[in-house]
Design an enzyme around this catalytic site. Structure first.
Site, PDB file in Angstrom:
ATOM      1  N   GLY A  14       0.829  -1.210   0.000  1.00 21.42           N
ATOM      2  CA  GLY A  14       0.000   0.000   0.000  1.00 21.42           C
ATOM      3  C   GLY A  14       0.854   1.246   0.000  1.00 21.42           C
ATOM      4  N   GLY A  16      -0.209   4.491   0.040  1.00 24.46           N
ATOM      5  CA  GLY A  16      -0.997   5.685   0.359  1.00 24.46           C
ATOM      6  C   GLY A  16      -0.205   6.565   1.307  1.00 24.46           C
ATOM      7  N   PHE A  17      -0.900   7.358   2.091  1.00 21.76           N
ATOM      8  CA  PHE A  17      -0.197   8.276   2.993  1.00 21.76           C
ATOM      9  C   PHE A  17       0.736   7.514   3.934  1.00 21.76           C
ATOM     10  CE2 PHE A  17      -3.653  11.002   1.642  1.00 21.76           C
ATOM     11  CZ  PHE A  17      -3.017  12.224   1.523  1.00 21.76           C
ATOM     12  N   VAL A  83      -2.173  -7.257  -4.035  1.00 22.57           N
ATOM     13  CA  VAL A  83      -1.904  -8.365  -3.115  1.00 22.57           C
ATOM     14  C   VAL A  83      -3.205  -9.075  -2.791  1.00 22.57           C
ATOM     15  CG1 VAL A  83      -1.040  -8.965  -0.815  1.00 22.57           C
ATOM     16  CG2 VAL A  83       0.116  -7.194  -2.170  1.00 22.57           C
ATOM     17  N   GLU A 173     -18.156  18.144   1.918  1.00 20.37           N
ATOM     18  CA  GLU A 173     -17.353  18.757   0.861  1.00 20.37           C
ATOM     19  C   GLU A 173     -17.968  18.474  -0.509  1.00 20.37           C
ATOM     20  OE1 GLU A 173     -13.427  17.217   1.772  1.00 20.37           O
ATOM     21  OE2 GLU A 173     -13.011  18.917   3.092  1.00 20.37           O
ATOM     22  N   ALA A 319      -5.432  11.541   6.989  1.00 16.54           N
ATOM     23  CA  ALA A 319      -4.167  11.518   6.263  1.00 16.54           C
ATOM     24  C   ALA A 319      -3.004  11.848   7.197  1.00 16.54           C
ATOM     25  CB  ALA A 319      -4.229  12.527   5.114  1.00 16.54           C
TER      26      ALA A 319
HETATM   27  C1  LIG Z   1     -12.840  11.277  -0.069  1.00 15.40           C
HETATM   28  C2  LIG Z   1     -11.894  11.362   1.095  1.00 15.40           C
HETATM   29  C3  LIG Z   1     -11.483  12.604   1.576  1.00 15.40           C
HETATM   30  C4  LIG Z   1     -10.607  12.693   2.642  1.00 15.40           C
HETATM   31  N1  LIG Z   1     -10.209  13.930   3.090  1.00 15.40           N
HETATM   32  C5  LIG Z   1      -9.320  14.028   4.088  1.00 15.40           C
HETATM   33  C6  LIG Z   1      -8.850  15.291   4.525  1.00 15.40           C
HETATM   34  O1  LIG Z   1      -9.262  16.340   4.018  1.00 15.40           O
HETATM   35  N2  LIG Z   1      -7.918  15.317   5.517  1.00 15.40           N
HETATM   36  C7  LIG Z   1      -7.443  14.174   6.098  1.00 15.40           C
HETATM   37  O2  LIG Z   1      -6.573  14.246   6.990  1.00 15.40           O
HETATM   38  N3  LIG Z   1      -7.876  12.963   5.705  1.00 15.40           N
HETATM   39  C8  LIG Z   1      -8.786  12.854   4.718  1.00 15.40           C
HETATM   40  N4  LIG Z   1      -9.233  11.627   4.314  1.00 15.40           N
HETATM   41  C9  LIG Z   1      -8.702  10.431   4.970  1.00 15.40           C
HETATM   42  C10 LIG Z   1      -7.336  10.063   4.410  1.00 15.40           C
HETATM   43  O3  LIG Z   1      -7.334  10.146   3.009  1.00 15.40           O
HETATM   44  C11 LIG Z   1      -6.970   8.671   4.862  1.00 15.40           C
HETATM   45  O4  LIG Z   1      -6.989   8.643   6.266  1.00 15.40           O
HETATM   46  C12 LIG Z   1      -5.579   8.272   4.358  1.00 15.40           C
HETATM   47  O5  LIG Z   1      -5.593   8.195   2.951  1.00 15.40           O
HETATM   48  C13 LIG Z   1      -5.142   6.944   4.957  1.00 15.40           C
HETATM   49  O6  LIG Z   1      -3.899   6.625   4.433  1.00 15.40           O
HETATM   50  P1  LIG Z   1      -3.496   5.105   4.207  1.00 15.40           P
HETATM   51  O7  LIG Z   1      -2.108   5.116   3.681  1.00 15.40           O
HETATM   52  O8  LIG Z   1      -3.811   4.313   5.395  1.00 15.40           O
HETATM   53  O9  LIG Z   1      -4.495   4.597   3.088  1.00 15.40           O
HETATM   54  P2  LIG Z   1      -4.626   5.062   1.569  1.00 15.40           P
HETATM   55  O10 LIG Z   1      -4.143   6.441   1.391  1.00 15.40           O
HETATM   56  O11 LIG Z   1      -6.012   4.728   1.184  1.00 15.40           O
HETATM   57  O12 LIG Z   1      -3.624   4.089   0.807  1.00 15.40           O
HETATM   58  C14 LIG Z   1      -3.821   2.709   0.756  1.00 15.40           C
HETATM   59  C15 LIG Z   1      -3.123   2.180  -0.487  1.00 15.40           C
HETATM   60  O13 LIG Z   1      -3.181   0.773  -0.489  1.00 15.40           O
HETATM   61  C16 LIG Z   1      -3.435   0.315  -1.800  1.00 15.40           C
HETATM   62  N5  LIG Z   1      -4.036  -1.014  -1.715  1.00 15.40           N
HETATM   63  C17 LIG Z   1      -5.217  -1.364  -1.152  1.00 15.40           C
HETATM   64  N6  LIG Z   1      -5.414  -2.685  -1.249  1.00 15.40           N
HETATM   65  C18 LIG Z   1      -4.321  -3.192  -1.869  1.00 15.40           C
HETATM   66  C19 LIG Z   1      -3.945  -4.497  -2.274  1.00 15.40           C
HETATM   67  N7  LIG Z   1      -4.709  -5.578  -2.016  1.00 15.40           N
HETATM   68  N8  LIG Z   1      -2.771  -4.649  -2.923  1.00 15.40           N
HETATM   69  C20 LIG Z   1      -1.974  -3.584  -3.190  1.00 15.40           C
HETATM   70  N9  LIG Z   1      -2.304  -2.323  -2.851  1.00 15.40           N
HETATM   71  C21 LIG Z   1      -3.449  -2.134  -2.184  1.00 15.40           C
HETATM   72  C22 LIG Z   1      -4.358   1.367  -2.393  1.00 15.40           C
HETATM   73  O14 LIG Z   1      -4.305   1.372  -3.800  1.00 15.40           O
HETATM   74  C23 LIG Z   1      -3.782   2.649  -1.774  1.00 15.40           C
HETATM   75  O15 LIG Z   1      -2.829   3.255  -2.613  1.00 15.40           O
HETATM   76  C24 LIG Z   1     -10.118  11.511   3.250  1.00 15.40           C
HETATM   77  C25 LIG Z   1     -10.526  10.264   2.779  1.00 15.40           C
HETATM   78  C26 LIG Z   1     -11.406  10.182   1.707  1.00 15.40           C
HETATM   79  C27 LIG Z   1     -11.827   8.831   1.200  1.00 15.40           C
END
Ligand SMILES: Cc1cc2nc3c(=O)[nH]c(=O)nc-3n(C[C@H](O)[C@H](O)[C@H](O)COP(=O)(O)OP(=O)(O)OC[C@H]3O[C@@H](n4cnc5c(N)ncnc54)[C@H](O)[C@@H]3O)c2cc1C
Length: 431
Positions: A14, A16-17, A83, A173, A319
């Protein structure tokens, strides 16, 4: 630091953030090789998705190519693979493409997906708002509706009713941006459309919008949205969604040509494929140092994990939490490799914010959540989100788009190059 002079292998699932910041923190370390797996070849910047969905920004402004991000770092290998299962004992992952990856350390950071709470029709008839693909699909649907209504389809014009389910930050939003786009931007592109007939309704089962915010911010958001024409249906539970609208538990039916789902999250489907029991929201429970109990070389973070603060309260899915946890996880990985103690993760709360619409936002600054509303909060939202963007190019590009719009330009990206049905929605594994 390393056994047999070998570099240690860190496998991150993953980007993401959480995963991206963990990899960035490890990228220049001589002691480790990082493999970063993601099902996409980009990091999606979720806070800006609603702007992609409403055409205010293009997808390029809200996603960053992972190979490009890690180009200067030869010890980080990026692979676009999904995965399907992980084995915590061997710290390995099997991908849908048929490959197996393993590491001395495994980091689970696969994020979240929409939770439809088993409501009939919610998963098939609504448009979720959790990924870049979701946002692009939603934008296509919105443009289809507008083109239909502005053409000869009189039924479409009469039925331009949009329902947003969920009154958290994403729902607020999205509803604020939709009403703005329907009223302001469409005047430029669809001057023959009578927008007086269009409605945007926001439904939430709670008493207040923006649950984690103070009462002042909640009241401000409700007042602004209503002033601008959004209809609020609070304390209303959705009991079903069909292609013609939304049923509420009290028997009301809200006709709708578009239903947007911003009603809740649970951990990504992979959390059910780790071989261990999951906790609240199907997330992986972790210890204060972010390791999974019983697996000292396996970490879980971000929206994929239940991380508790010092008082035992779960940290929110934000995030900033994910980003800080990513950095902390990297530090703990290195500490462990050096034979040092790992430290508990402590979240530094700098506040929360949500956009309500043009020139209107709420921001609660610092750990005491000092509330700001209106234009100053709007400017703070833009500034903070521009700084958070991953690449310098994105910061500049996005800032330009916002400035253009603010000073009178209309940013709607009106290219309907793919019909909404051709965008495969992100698959949500059932809870
Ligand atoms: C619409 C929306 C608006 C938001 N606005 C805000 C905001 O304004 N401020 C704020 O602080 N937070 C905000 N959030 C919350 C914030 O985006 C999340 O808390 C943050 O993205 C979490 O980070 P993460 O790395 O855990 O997950 P993510 O950023 O979701 O990253 C997870 C990654 O894992 C990958 N992945 C998933 N399953 C698999 C797999 N099986 N195999 C390989 N890769 C995989 C995905 O493709 C993704 O790239 C928002 C969320 C959403 C949905």
């Amino acid at each position: 630091m390393t056994e047999n002079g070998n570099r240690k292998r860190v496998l991150i699932i993953g980007a993401g953030f959480a995963g991206l910041h963990c990899a960035q923190q490890l990228a220049s370390e001589a002691a480790v090789d990082v493999t970063l797996l993601d099902k996409n070849n980009y990091q999606q910047f979720q806070p800006l998705l609603y702007q992609v969905a409403t055409g205010a920004l293009s997808p390029d402004n809200a996603a960053f190519n992972l190979r490009d991000v890690f180009r200067p770092h030869p010890h980080v290998t990026v692979r676009m693979e999904e995965v399907s299962t992980v084995d915590l004992n061997t710290r390995s992952a099997v991908t849908k493409q048929g490959a197996t990856y393993s590491g001395d350390t495994l980091v689970l950071a696969a994020g979240a997906q929409a939770n439809f709470f088993g409501i009939p029709g919610a998963d098939t008839m609504s448009f979720p708002m959790y990924s870049l693909q979701d946002a692009e699909r939603l934008r296509s649907r919105l443009l289809e509706l507008l083109e239909g209504a502005a053409g000869s389809d009189k039924k479409a014009e009469a039925g331009l009713n949009i329902v947003v389910v969920g009154g958290g930050a994403t729902g607020v939003e999205t509803a604020g941006a939709l009403i703005d786009i329907l009223q302001r931007a469409t005047a430029h592109l669809y001057p023959n459309l009578d927008m007086g007939k269009a409605t945007v309704t926001l439904v939430d089962r709670g008493q207040h919008l923006l649950e984690p915010f103070t009462e002042r911010s909640q009241a401000y958001a409700a007042e602004i949205l209503q002033q601008r024409g959004v209809l609020l249906r609070m304390e209303s539970s959705v009991s079903g969604i069909t292609d013609s609208g939304v049923s509420l538990a009290d028997g009301t039916f809200l006709p709708a040509s578009l239903v947007i789902w911003a009603g809740g999250l649970m951990a990504a489907g992979l959390s059910a494929k780790t071989g261990i029991a999951t906790g609240h929201g199907r997330r992986i429970d972790v210890q204060p140092d972010l390791t999974v109990p019983g697996y000292p070389q396996v970490y879980a973070l971000g929206d994929f994990a239940n991380v508790l603060d010092a008082a035992g309260k779960p940290l929110p899915q934000l995030a900033s939490v994910a980003q800080q946890a990513g950095v902390h996880c990297a530090k703990n990985i290195l500490a462990h490799l050096r034979g040092q103690e790992r430290s508990p993760f402590v979240y530094h709360d700098k506040g929360i914010m949500a956009m309500v619409g043009r020139n209107a936002a709420v921001a609660e600054v610092g750990s005491k959540h000092h509330a700001l509303t209106g234009a100053i909060a709007f400017a703070a939202w833009l500034g903070v989100h521009a700084i958070l963007l991953t690449t310098a190019r994105a910061k500049l590009g996005t800032f330009f788009e916002w400035a253009w719009e603010y000073f009178g330009g209309v940013n709607v990206s009106p290219i309907l190059d793919r019909p909404s049905w051709s965008w495969a929605p992100e698959k949500s594994d059932p809870a």
